[in-house]
Design a protein around this motif. Structure first.
Motif, mmCIF file in Angstrom:
data_model
loop_
_atom_site.group_PDB
_atom_site.id
_atom_site.type_symbol
_atom_site.label_atom_id
_atom_site.label_comp_id
_atom_site.label_asym_id
_atom_site.label_seq_id
_atom_site.Cartn_x
_atom_site.Cartn_y
_atom_site.Cartn_z
ATOM 1 N N GLU A 307 4.889 -29.480 -28.105
ATOM 2 C CA GLU A 307 6.228 -29.739 -28.635
ATOM 3 C C GLU A 307 6.640 -31.199 -28.495
ATOM 4 O OE1 GLU A 307 9.242 -26.383 -28.056
ATOM 5 O OE2 GLU A 307 7.800 -26.028 -26.441
ATOM 6 N N ASP A 308 6.211 -31.867 -27.432
ATOM 7 C CA ASP A 308 6.575 -33.275 -27.243
ATOM 8 C C ASP A 308 5.446 -34.231 -27.613
ATOM 9 O OD1 ASP A 308 4.817 -33.002 -25.139
ATOM 10 O OD2 ASP A 308 6.298 -33.314 -23.552
ATOM 11 N N GLY A 309 4.345 -33.703 -28.132
ATOM 12 C CA GLY A 309 3.229 -34.535 -28.549
ATOM 13 C C GLY A 309 2.288 -34.919 -27.432
ATOM 14 N N GLY A 310 2.621 -34.604 -26.187
ATOM 15 C CA GLY A 310 1.772 -34.943 -25.055
ATOM 16 C C GLY A 310 0.733 -33.876 -24.773
ATOM 17 N N PHE A 311 -0.284 -34.256 -24.012
ATOM 18 C CA PHE A 311 -1.341 -33.316 -23.656
ATOM 19 C C PHE A 311 -0.798 -32.244 -22.705
ATOM 20 C CE2 PHE A 311 -5.201 -36.378 -24.215
ATOM 21 C CZ PHE A 311 -4.780 -36.663 -25.497
ATOM 22 N N VAL A 312 -1.489 -31.108 -22.657
ATOM 23 C CA VAL A 312 -1.152 -30.021 -21.739
ATOM 24 C C VAL A 312 -2.360 -29.787 -20.833
ATOM 25 C CG1 VAL A 312 -0.338 -27.649 -21.525
ATOM 26 C CG2 VAL A 312 0.319 -29.007 -23.523
ATOM 27 N N ILE A 313 -2.315 -30.341 -19.643
ATOM 28 C CA ILE A 313 -3.422 -30.249 -18.698
ATOM 29 C C ILE A 313 -2.840 -29.909 -17.330
ATOM 30 C CG2 ILE A 313 -5.435 -31.399 -17.686
ATOM 31 C CD1 ILE A 313 -5.216 -33.468 -19.966
ATOM 32 N N GLY A 314 -3.177 -28.750 -16.820
ATOM 33 C CA GLY A 314 -2.667 -28.395 -15.502
ATOM 34 C C GLY A 314 -2.628 -26.901 -15.276
ATOM 35 N N ARG A 315 -2.300 -26.538 -14.048
ATOM 36 C CA ARG A 315 -2.231 -25.133 -13.665
ATOM 37 C C ARG A 315 -1.003 -24.460 -14.294
ATOM 38 N NH1 ARG A 315 -4.068 -24.373 -7.376
ATOM 39 N NH2 ARG A 315 -5.892 -25.777 -7.407
ATOM 40 N N ASP A 316 -1.201 -23.217 -14.680
ATOM 41 C CA ASP A 316 -0.105 -22.445 -15.245
ATOM 42 C C ASP A 316 0.913 -22.120 -14.152
ATOM 43 O OD1 ASP A 316 0.909 -20.884 -17.604
ATOM 44 O OD2 ASP A 316 0.747 -19.265 -16.136
ATOM 45 N N THR A 317 2.161 -21.935 -14.541
ATOM 46 C CA THR A 317 3.217 -21.668 -13.573
ATOM 47 C C THR A 317 3.400 -20.178 -13.278
ATOM 48 O OG1 THR A 317 4.861 -21.683 -15.355
ATOM 49 C CG2 THR A 317 4.472 -23.759 -14.194
ATOM 50 N N ARG A 318 2.763 -19.309 -14.051
ATOM 51 C CA ARG A 318 2.881 -17.865 -13.829
ATOM 52 C C ARG A 318 1.606 -17.256 -13.256
ATOM 53 N NH1 ARG A 318 6.017 -15.456 -19.197
ATOM 54 N NH2 ARG A 318 7.946 -16.687 -18.977
ATOM 55 N N LEU A 319 0.477 -17.752 -13.697
ATOM 56 C CA LEU A 319 -0.808 -17.216 -13.270
ATOM 57 C C LEU A 319 -1.440 -18.152 -12.246
ATOM 58 C CD1 LEU A 319 -2.187 -16.127 -16.766
ATOM 59 C CD2 LEU A 319 -1.190 -14.642 -15.006
ATOM 60 N N GLU A 320 -1.901 -17.611 -11.138
ATOM 61 C CA GLU A 320 -2.422 -18.425 -10.047
ATOM 62 C C GLU A 320 -3.744 -19.100 -10.377
ATOM 63 O OE1 GLU A 320 -2.716 -16.204 -6.444
ATOM 64 O OE2 GLU A 320 -0.762 -15.233 -6.708
ATOM 65 N N ASN A 321 -4.524 -18.492 -11.264
ATOM 66 C CA ASN A 321 -5.877 -18.983 -11.504
ATOM 67 C C ASN A 321 -6.141 -19.249 -12.989
ATOM 68 O OD1 ASN A 321 -5.765 -16.227 -12.106
ATOM 69 N ND2 ASN A 321 -7.862 -15.827 -11.425
ATOM 70 N N PHE A 322 -5.144 -19.824 -13.649
ATOM 71 C CA PHE A 322 -5.245 -20.133 -15.085
ATOM 72 C C PHE A 322 -4.887 -21.600 -15.281
ATOM 73 C CE2 PHE A 322 -3.659 -20.261 -19.476
ATOM 74 C CZ PHE A 322 -4.553 -19.455 -20.159
ATOM 75 N N LEU A 323 -5.777 -22.348 -15.930
ATOM 76 C CA LEU A 323 -5.590 -23.788 -16.135
ATOM 77 C C LEU A 323 -5.564 -24.099 -17.627
ATOM 78 C CD1 LEU A 323 -5.760 -26.539 -14.261
ATOM 79 C CD2 LEU A 323 -7.957 -26.776 -15.422
ATOM 80 N N TRP A 324 -4.580 -24.886 -18.046
ATOM 81 C CA TRP A 324 -4.476 -25.324 -19.437
ATOM 82 C C TRP A 324 -5.220 -26.649 -19.632
ATOM 83 C CZ3 TRP A 324 -1.742 -22.669 -23.250
ATOM 84 C CH2 TRP A 324 -0.875 -21.659 -22.824
ATOM 85 N N VAL A 325 -5.993 -26.750 -20.707
ATOM 86 C CA VAL A 325 -6.566 -28.027 -21.157
ATOM 87 C C VAL A 325 -6.455 -27.997 -22.681
ATOM 88 C CG1 VAL A 325 -8.502 -29.639 -21.045
ATOM 89 C CG2 VAL A 325 -8.195 -27.954 -19.223
ATOM 90 N N ALA A 326 -5.299 -28.388 -23.192
ATOM 91 C CA ALA A 326 -5.006 -28.134 -24.608
ATOM 92 C C ALA A 326 -4.033 -29.176 -25.147
ATOM 93 C CB ALA A 326 -4.424 -26.731 -24.765
ATOM 94 N N GLY A 327 -3.757 -29.067 -26.449
ATOM 95 C CA GLY A 327 -2.784 -29.952 -27.094
ATOM 96 C C GLY A 327 -3.200 -31.404 -27.097
ATOM 97 N N LEU A 328 -4.465 -31.688 -27.410
ATOM 98 C CA LEU A 328 -4.972 -33.058 -27.316
ATOM 99 C C LEU A 328 -4.692 -33.890 -28.560
ATOM 100 C CD1 LEU A 328 -8.328 -32.462 -25.409
ATOM 101 C CD2 LEU A 328 -5.983 -32.651 -24.540
ATOM 102 N N ALA A 329 -3.991 -33.349 -29.526
ATOM 103 C CA ALA A 329 -3.360 -34.117 -30.613
ATOM 104 C C ALA A 329 -4.309 -35.034 -31.378
ATOM 105 C CB ALA A 329 -2.197 -34.936 -30.041
ATOM 106 N N GLY A 330 -5.540 -34.591 -31.555
ATOM 107 C CA GLY A 330 -6.492 -35.396 -32.310
ATOM 108 C C GLY A 330 -7.206 -36.455 -31.505
#
Length: 365
Positions: A307-330
């Motif tokens: 939504e803000d154009g920035g990358f999404v890299i980090g641990r999820d706030t609801r799931l203890e063992n789920f990591l995001w590596v997404a939204g790399l915008a090309g």
């Protein structure tokens, strides 16, 4: 059922680089699940291969600079062939004193990337085809270049197990921890799960029960001229911010894009035959000498944005063992080494190589 240390969903640059760094850090059982029959068939295998370090986003520039340094000088034995061709590049605008170029220059300096405003004569000496171009400013990026995207992706993937044809259909969960992922190839359990699914990352997150992160895939076209007798393979890329269009030498011709961004559904996007007209229109206003180039073929890819154009890299706030590596915008290929390094550090609870705050998915709550 064999239990992995880490299961990574997505075999593109985000997932592959994360897997490589996890193996580098001593994680033994790393498996990538790729829904297609071959890894990297979507954005990771369809992009222009331009290693552009100077961007409009300072957090992205930091990752790009760190990553390109890795790609230019990879560890011994990382790849069988050279990965990087240092041609340099020009970012330009046809608007008088476009503030974006000055902002990009400042971000570059802060990120340790050398750039400078080039005189018109210097640009034309390297790119005579721009003689008739009305560009007003040109920011030279001398340490940019082109990357062998297939060799780079292969190098990232080589240490890990890759299971293709494994489309995710669901997850098993106990409390706030995922225990297994269900796929077309069966069920797999793991200690950690990484969402590096590109255009499908939001869908995977929703299936897993992760905190909602809205990611929008956007279609972009690339077009190739076929061989041109005057194309110089070692020429720099040229990227105009306004009107938006870029080109680079490729396969004895030119590879071009009108920088279109059409919101699309995850999948293989249908290419629009009218894109050649859009390209010709933008070239007429920026690089008139190129406006009537032949087009031998064209294709499209999906670039995924938060939504803000920035990358999404980090641990999820609801799931203890789920990591995001997404939204790399090309910027997935260019930033891949640093993205994977950061993701691995966050998963392993190590000191991150740079401040992770700008990429933290918690910022959307």
């Amino acid at each position: 059922m064999d239990r992995r240390d880490v299961l990574i969903i997505g075999g593109g640059f985000a997932g592959a680089a994360t897997a490589w760094w996890l193996k580098r850090r001593g994680v033994a059982r790393v498996t990538l699940l790729e829904q297609e029959e071959t890894a990297g068939v979507h954005a990771s295998g369809r992009n222009a291969g331009i290693a552009r370090q100077a961007t409009e986003n300072p957090a992205t520039t930091l990752l790009a600079a760190r990553s390109v340094s890795f790609i230019r000088h990879p560890p011994e034995g990382f790849a069988a062939t050279p990965l990087f061709e240092g041609t340099g590049g020009f970012l330009m605008s046809c608007v008088e004193e476009d503030p974006r170029l000055e902002d990009i220059r400042k971000h570059s300096l802060a990120g340790g990337v050398h750039t400078y405003f080039a005189e018109r004569g210097e640009v034309l000496e390297r790119m005579p085809a721009l003689l008739e171009s009305p560009f007003r400013q040109a920011l030279c990026c001398p340490y940019d270049g082109f990357v062998d995207i297939h060799a780079l992706l292969t190098a990232y993937l080589s240490p890990s197990e890759v299971l293709t044809g494994a489309r995710v259909t669901g997850f098993r969960k106990e409390g706030s921890r995922l225990t297994a992922v269900e796929t077309d190839r069966g069920e797999f359990s793991a200690e950690w799960f990484v969402d590096a699914a590109g255009a499908w990352a939001s869908v995977v997150g929703l299936m897993a029960g992760a905190a909602p992160v809205r990611l929008t895939p956007k279609r972009r076209h690339l077009l190739h001229t076929g061989p041109l007798d005057w194309a110089v393979p070692s020429a720099p890329y040229v990227w105009c911010l306004h009107p938006a269009v870029y080109f680079r030498p490729e396969s004895h011709g030119l590879l071009l894009s009108p920088c279109d961004e059409t919101p699309s559904s995850p999948g293989t996007p249908a290419s629009d035959p009218e894109v050649a007209l859009l390209l010709a229109d933008r070239l007429a206003g920026t690089f008139p000498h190129l406006a009537n180039l032949p087009i031998a073929r064209y294709w499209s890819e999906l670039r995924t944005f938060s939504e803000d154009g920035g990358f999404v890299i980090g641990r999820d706030t609801r799931l203890e063992n789920f990591l995001w590596v997404a939204g790399l915008a090309g910027h997935g290929m260019t930033t891949s080494a640093a993205v994977g390094e950061l993701a691995a550090a966050l998963l392993l609870d190590m000191v991150p190589p740079l401040d992770p705050a700008p990429y933290d998915p918690a910022r959307f709550e």
